[in-house]
Write a protein that holds these residues in place. Structure first.
Motif, PDB file in Angstrom:
ATOM      1  N   ILE A  72       0.845  -1.182   0.000  1.00 25.19           N
ATOM      2  CA  ILE A  72       0.000   0.000   0.000  1.00 25.19           C
ATOM      3  C   ILE A  72       0.886   1.239   0.000  1.00 25.19           C
ATOM      4  O   ILE A  72       1.871   1.298   0.730  1.00 25.19           O
ATOM      5  N   GLU A  73       0.522   2.205  -0.812  1.00 26.17           N
ATOM      6  CA  GLU A  73       1.193   3.505  -0.793  1.00 26.17           C
ATOM      7  C   GLU A  73       0.256   4.482  -0.099  1.00 26.17           C
ATOM      8  O   GLU A  73      -0.894   4.658  -0.531  1.00 26.17           O
ATOM      9  N   TYR A  74       0.744   5.104   0.961  1.00 26.18           N
ATOM     10  CA  TYR A  74      -0.057   6.087   1.690  1.00 26.18           C
ATOM     11  C   TYR A  74       0.291   7.483   1.205  1.00 26.18           C
ATOM     12  O   TYR A  74       1.465   7.821   1.058  1.00 26.18           O
ATOM     13  N   HIS A  75      -0.732   8.281   0.943  1.00 26.32           N
ATOM     14  CA  HIS A  75      -0.555   9.634   0.429  1.00 26.32           C
ATOM     15  C   HIS A  75      -1.305  10.627   1.317  1.00 26.32           C
ATOM     16  O   HIS A  75      -2.542  10.612   1.330  1.00 26.32           O
ATOM     17  N   PRO A  76      -0.600  11.523   2.003  1.00 21.71           N
ATOM     18  CA  PRO A  76      -1.278  12.551   2.799  1.00 21.71           C
ATOM     19  C   PRO A  76      -2.206  13.424   1.955  1.00 21.71           C
ATOM     20  O   PRO A  76      -3.173  13.982   2.475  1.00 21.71           O
ATOM     21  N   ASP A  77      -1.938  13.523   0.658  1.00 20.31           N
ATOM     22  CA  ASP A  77      -2.811  14.309  -0.219  1.00 20.31           C
ATOM     23  C   ASP A  77      -4.207  13.702  -0.340  1.00 20.31           C
ATOM     24  O   ASP A  77      -5.124  14.357  -0.842  1.00 20.31           O
ATOM     25  N   LEU A  78      -4.381  12.465   0.110  1.00 21.92           N
ATOM     26  CA  LEU A  78      -5.687  11.804   0.049  1.00 21.92           C
ATOM     27  C   LEU A  78      -6.493  11.958   1.340  1.00 21.92           C
ATOM     28  O   LEU A  78      -7.560  11.365   1.476  1.00 21.92           O
ATOM     29  N   LEU A  79      -5.987  12.747   2.284  1.00 24.54           N
ATOM     30  CA  LEU A  79      -6.742  12.996   3.518  1.00 24.54           C
ATOM     31  C   LEU A  79      -8.006  13.793   3.208  1.00 24.54           C
ATOM     32  O   LEU A  79      -8.063  14.566   2.247  1.00 24.54           O
ATOM     33  N   GLU A  80      -8.997  13.643   4.066  1.00 26.30           N
ATOM     34  CA  GLU A  80     -10.262  14.365   3.934  1.00 26.30           C
ATOM     35  C   GLU A  80     -10.047  15.858   4.153  1.00 26.30           C
ATOM     36  O   GLU A  80      -8.981  16.290   4.594  1.00 26.30           O
ATOM     37  N   LEU A  81     -11.067  16.635   3.874  1.00 25.36           N
ATOM     38  CA  LEU A  81     -11.038  18.081   4.081  1.00 25.36           C
ATOM     39  C   LEU A  81     -10.645  18.394   5.521  1.00 25.36           C
ATOM     40  O   LEU A  81     -11.113  17.749   6.458  1.00 25.36           O
ATOM     41  N   ASN A  82      -9.780  19.386   5.678  1.00 20.86           N
ATOM     42  CA  ASN A  82      -9.367  19.833   7.003  1.00 20.86           C
ATOM     43  C   ASN A  82     -10.378  20.870   7.484  1.00 20.86           C
ATOM     44  O   ASN A  82     -10.472  21.960   6.925  1.00 20.86           O
ATOM     45  N   PHE A  83     -11.139  20.513   8.513  1.00 23.26           N
ATOM     46  CA  PHE A  83     -12.148  21.411   9.058  1.00 23.26           C
ATOM     47  C   PHE A  83     -11.594  22.325  10.144  1.00 23.26           C
ATOM     48  O   PHE A  83     -12.342  23.057  10.783  1.00 23.26           O
ATOM     49  N   GLY A  84     -10.288  22.279  10.391  1.00 23.23           N
ATOM     50  CA  GLY A  84      -9.659  23.198  11.335  1.00 23.23           C
ATOM     51  C   GLY A  84     -10.284  23.141  12.716  1.00 23.23           C
ATOM     52  O   GLY A  84     -10.419  22.076  13.318  1.00 23.23           O
ATOM     53  N   GLN A  85     -10.714  24.294  13.222  1.00 27.54           N
ATOM     54  CA  GLN A  85     -11.270  24.401  14.573  1.00 27.54           C
ATOM     55  C   GLN A  85     -12.621  23.710  14.726  1.00 27.54           C
ATOM     56  O   GLN A  85     -13.076  23.502  15.841  1.00 27.54           O
ATOM     57  N   TRP A  86     -13.238  23.356  13.625  1.00 20.78           N
ATOM     58  CA  TRP A  86     -14.527  22.669  13.698  1.00 20.78           C
ATOM     59  C   TRP A  86     -14.380  21.166  13.937  1.00 20.78           C
ATOM     60  O   TRP A  86     -15.358  20.489  14.268  1.00 20.78           O
ATOM     61  N   GLU A  87     -13.182  20.632  13.748  1.00 20.45           N
ATOM     62  CA  GLU A  87     -12.973  19.184  13.887  1.00 20.45           C
ATOM     63  C   GLU A  87     -13.480  18.682  15.244  1.00 20.45           C
ATOM     64  O   GLU A  87     -13.164  19.247  16.289  1.00 20.45           O
ATOM     65  N   MET A  88     -14.243  17.623  15.184  1.00 19.37           N
ATOM     66  CA  MET A  88     -14.769  16.883  16.337  1.00 19.37           C
ATOM     67  C   MET A  88     -15.744  17.715  17.195  1.00 19.37           C
ATOM     68  O   MET A  88     -16.011  17.383  18.332  1.00 19.37           O
ATOM     69  N   GLN A  89     -16.311  18.750  16.591  1.00 18.44           N
ATOM     70  CA  GLN A  89     -17.345  19.552  17.246  1.00 18.44           C
ATOM     71  C   GLN A  89     -18.698  19.152  16.662  1.00 18.44           C
ATOM     72  O   GLN A  89     -18.798  18.769  15.495  1.00 18.44           O
ATOM     73  N   ALA A  90     -19.738  19.275  17.472  1.00 20.08           N
ATOM     74  CA  ALA A  90     -21.091  19.028  16.962  1.00 20.08           C
ATOM     75  C   ALA A  90     -21.448  20.162  16.003  1.00 20.08           C
ATOM     76  O   ALA A  90     -21.213  21.343  16.306  1.00 20.08           O
ATOM     77  N   TRP A  91     -22.006  19.812  14.850  1.00 13.67           N
ATOM     78  CA  TRP A  91     -22.385  20.830  13.865  1.00 13.67           C
ATOM     79  C   TRP A  91     -23.299  21.882  14.491  1.00 13.67           C
ATOM     80  O   TRP A  91     -23.157  23.073  14.232  1.00 13.67           O
ATOM     81  N   LYS A  92     -24.213  21.450  15.337  1.00 16.57           N
ATOM     82  CA  LYS A  92     -25.183  22.378  15.936  1.00 16.57           C
ATOM     83  C   LYS A  92     -24.522  23.371  16.884  1.00 16.57           C
ATOM     84  O   LYS A  92     -25.095  24.430  17.169  1.00 16.57           O
ATOM     85  N   ASP A  93     -23.332  23.042  17.388  1.00 14.99           N
ATOM     86  CA  ASP A  93     -22.628  23.928  18.320  1.00 14.99           C
ATOM     87  C   ASP A  93     -21.697  24.920  17.624  1.00 14.99           C
ATOM     88  O   ASP A  93     -21.128  25.798  18.275  1.00 14.99           O
TER      89      ASP A  93
END
Length: 190
Positions: A72-93
């Motif tokens: 397997i070749e791992y590519h950091p360019d294939l990571l999902e969108l970076n949500f920055g400060q929103w990561e792991m926060q509830a959308w409603k919050d």
């Protein structure tokens, strides 16, 4: 050239949580989900072990890649969108004065400390544009919904603003075929 775009299987995170590049665990159904996905792939690819496997390094993709393949070749360019400060926060919050404009123009606007969809496509394009130079086909890419949408948009010239009109389910397989330098979508969401 045949390219199979695979979204990782279900995660053990509530749908109300915003996550992108955060490492989140896979659902307890992983073994069953991975087997079902492997069976779908084997119906498409005669010898799955002959496929070149590229993967996001996120744990949810890495675990699936290791289940499916040897090298397997791992590519950091294939990571999902970076949500920055929103990561792991509830959308409603999340502050509506930040979220509402972003939802209106996710292509150009960034979550605080994150990236926009143009930036996501620019990095995924580095992997996508190199695919025709690979000597091995088929290629299996294990990634995230945003990455897969981005690649499909690039392949067929669909504006990024329409990316979310493409449904990409957990554990789904989508197929792109390149012939004579032209990309075609063979199927979506198998």
């Amino acid at each position: 050239m045949e390219v199979y775009l695979i979204r990782h299987t279900q995660v053990a995170v509530d749908k109300s949580i915003c996550y992108g590049q955060s490492d989140v665990p896979l659902a307890e159904t992983f073994a069953r989900d991975a087997l079902a996905l492997e069976q779908k792939l084997k119906q498409q690819i005669n010898d799955l072990h002959s496929a070149k496997i590229l993967s996001s390094p996120a744990l949810r993709c890495k675990q699936l890649a290791e289940y499916l393949g040897q090298e397997i070749e791992y590519h950091p360019d294939l990571l999902e969108l970076n949500f920055g400060q929103w990561e792991m926060q509830a959308w409603k919050d999340l502050p509506p004065e930040e979220v509402n404009p972003w939802m209106e123009d996710f292509v150009h606007l960034r979550p605080p400390g994150g990236e926009n969809f143009v930036e996501l496509q620019a990095r995924t394009a580095r992997v996508f544009d190199a695919l025709p130079q690979l000597e091995q086909s088929p290629v299996v890419i294990i990634a995230h919904a945003g990455v897969i949408r981005s690649m499909i948009c690039k392949a067929i010239g669909l504006p990024l603003s329409n990316a979310f009109q493409i449904e990409i389910d957990y554990g789904s397989v989508s197929k792109l075929v390149c012939r004579w330098g032209l990309w075609n979508v063979k199927f979506l969401n198998l």
